[in-house]
Design an enzyme around this catalytic site. Structure first.
Site, PDB file in Angstrom:
ATOM      1  CG  HIS A  21      -1.655   1.257   1.467  1.00  0.00           C
ATOM      2  ND1 HIS A  21      -3.020   1.364   1.308  1.00  0.00           N
ATOM      3  CD2 HIS A  21      -1.244   2.494   1.849  1.00  0.00           C
ATOM      4  CE1 HIS A  21      -3.399   2.594   1.576  1.00  0.00           C
ATOM      5  NE2 HIS A  21      -2.342   3.295   1.916  1.00  0.00           N
ATOM      6  CD  GLU A  22       1.804   3.738   3.664  1.00  0.00           C
ATOM      7  OE1 GLU A  22       2.219   4.772   3.106  1.00  0.00           O
ATOM      8  OE2 GLU A  22       0.713   3.677   4.257  1.00  0.00           O
ATOM      9  CG  HIS A  25       0.607   6.201  -0.871  1.00  0.00           C
ATOM     10  ND1 HIS A  25      -0.480   6.681  -1.569  1.00  0.00           N
ATOM     11  CD2 HIS A  25       0.112   5.654   0.267  1.00  0.00           C
ATOM     12  CE1 HIS A  25      -1.595   6.429  -0.884  1.00  0.00           C
ATOM     13  NE2 HIS A  25      -1.256   5.797   0.217  1.00  0.00           N
ATOM     14  CG  ASP A 205     -11.880 -32.619 -19.194  1.00  0.00           C
ATOM     15  OD1 ASP A 205     -11.692 -31.913 -18.184  1.00  0.00           O
ATOM     16  OD2 ASP A 205     -11.546 -33.817 -19.261  1.00  0.00           O
TER      17      ASP A 205
END
Length: 406
Positions: A21-22, A25, A205
């Site tokens: 997350h950081e 940024h 299949d």
């Protein structure tokens, strides 16, 4: 050991998600030429760090988040003259919004990748009730006990219709005795009145096959659509000894569509959960007081890790990864709420300034002054206090009365 391993792995997954997350940024800020001075995982005293270029990277002692420090996040920040052109607040609005959104976008990407990998490996939940074969029983058990819903053990004389007909795990039932089938529930409903050799059209299949299944007559609870009771009437019905697949594994191509559908379902659940957060406070207080824990009440990262441990201990790895994906989606959406100090609050402030200045320009006026964050501090502190109290309540409930998988 599996429980402990699951807890550790889930906590590690959360930590990696926060770090990425950081990093979202960091990456976008550097891409737009902004100056990033620090990138740290955790808070509090520094454990270890190193400096590369103009940015210090490292870890802090409290593993409860992280931060990416960009020069000049607001016009009120003191910025050295040489760094002023690279300050965050000096950039175009669209660049600022992208940098602020990058953390949540990273969570969404992580969640999508987790779901896709699960779709082609562990499988995704069969939450559409598709008539896909799971376990093929060695027999169609002769009896079902109404007080528990369990079946009698197989004996040498019990027939094995599905097994003898060649039905395999993963086969999708398309029709029974000429009746088109769309769900497993519908297959059971159509099969129950039948007996003897019956044509089942299945898909395996990607190709259709017709199998002849010798439907057995057994004793079952007649009303299987309601909760079990010891006095439920039983009677003779048709059965084939085929269980439903609880998860479905997809090929690389089909997994793309399945990932989209399942992700959409998770997002709906996340949004409904966010709206219900204020109404769940009594349930958390009741859990802390020793009452029955509501499985639909919010959990903290501690509770989520404990649930992940339970899933690992039971071998439910598909649930483990789905929970981790869901947590990423939740954090991503929550972080975009237009509330300070969340990224969504900063996005709202930047968009407000852009719209305000556009209106002022139409009226022949110069751009207005930057929003004074100092005036927003009381509201920010209030939201931090409320959010912190809610988180502490959830953590307490997860420690003293954790959610248990049913």
């Amino acid at each position: 050991m599996l429980y402990v391993l699951g807890v550790v792995l889930f906590a590690l997954g959360i930590g990696i998600s926060v770090a990425l997350h950081e990093f979202g940024h960091l990456l976008t800020a550097k891409a737009f030429g902004m100056k990033v001075t620090r990138y740290f995982i955790g808070f509090g005293p520094k454990i270890w760090s190193f400096k590369r270029g103009e940015t210090e990277y490292g870890f802090k002692i409290i593993p409860a988040g992280g931060f990416c420090e960009i020069v000049g996040m607001t016009a009120l920040d003191e910025v050295p003259a040489e760094d002023a052109p690279r300050a965050f607040y000096r950039q175009k609005t669209w660049k600022r919004v992208i940098v602020l959104s990058a953390g949540s976008i990273t969570h969404f990407i992580i969640g999508l990748l987790i779901v896709y990998v699960a779709a082609i490996s562990l499988g995704l939940p069969n939450n559409q009730d598709l008539a896909i074969a799971g376990d093929i029983s060695p027999c169609a058990q002769a009896k079902q006990f109404p007080d528990t819903g369990k079946y009698s053990d197989c004996t040498a004389s019990d027939p094995a219709p599905a097994k003898d007909a060649g039905i395999q795990p993963g086969d999708k039932v398309l029709s029974v005795g000429g009746h088109p089938i769309s769900t497993y529930t519908e297959m059971v409903k159509v099969t129950r009145p039948l007996s003897g050799p019956t044509q089942f059209v299945i898909e395996r299949d990607g190709k259709q096959q017709t199998l002849t299944v010798n439907i057995a007559t057994v004793s079952r609870i007649l009303d299987y659509t309601k909760p079990l009771g010891p006095n439920d009437p039983v009677g003779k019905v048709g059965a084939i000894g085929m269980g439903q697949a609880y998860t479905i594994t997809y090929g690389p191509g089909a997994a793309i569509g399945a990932t989209g559908v399942f992700t959409g379902q998770l997002f709906v659940g996340v949004w409904e959960g966010l709206k219900a957060l204020p109404t769940k406070i009594p349930a958390l207080l009741n859990a802390v007081a020793g009452g029955e824990r509501d499985p639909n009440a919010p959990v903290s990262v501690v509770g989520a890790s404990l649930i992940g441990g339970q899933a690992a201990d039971r071998g439910l790895w598909w649930f483990f990864v789905a929970l981790l994906a869901n947590l990423n989606f939740f954090v991503g959406v929550f972080n975009l709420l237009p509330l300070l100090p969340l990224d969504g609050g900063h996005i709202a402030v930047n968009l407000y300034e852009r719209v305000r200045d556009w209106v002022r320009k139409l009226r022949g006026k110069p751009a207005g002054l930057p929003v004074d964050y100092v005036k927003l501090l009381p509201l920010t502190y209030l939201l931090v206090l409320l959010g912190g109290a809610y988180t502490l309540l959830a953590i307490t409930a997860d420690i003293v009365n954790p959610v248990k998988l049913g």
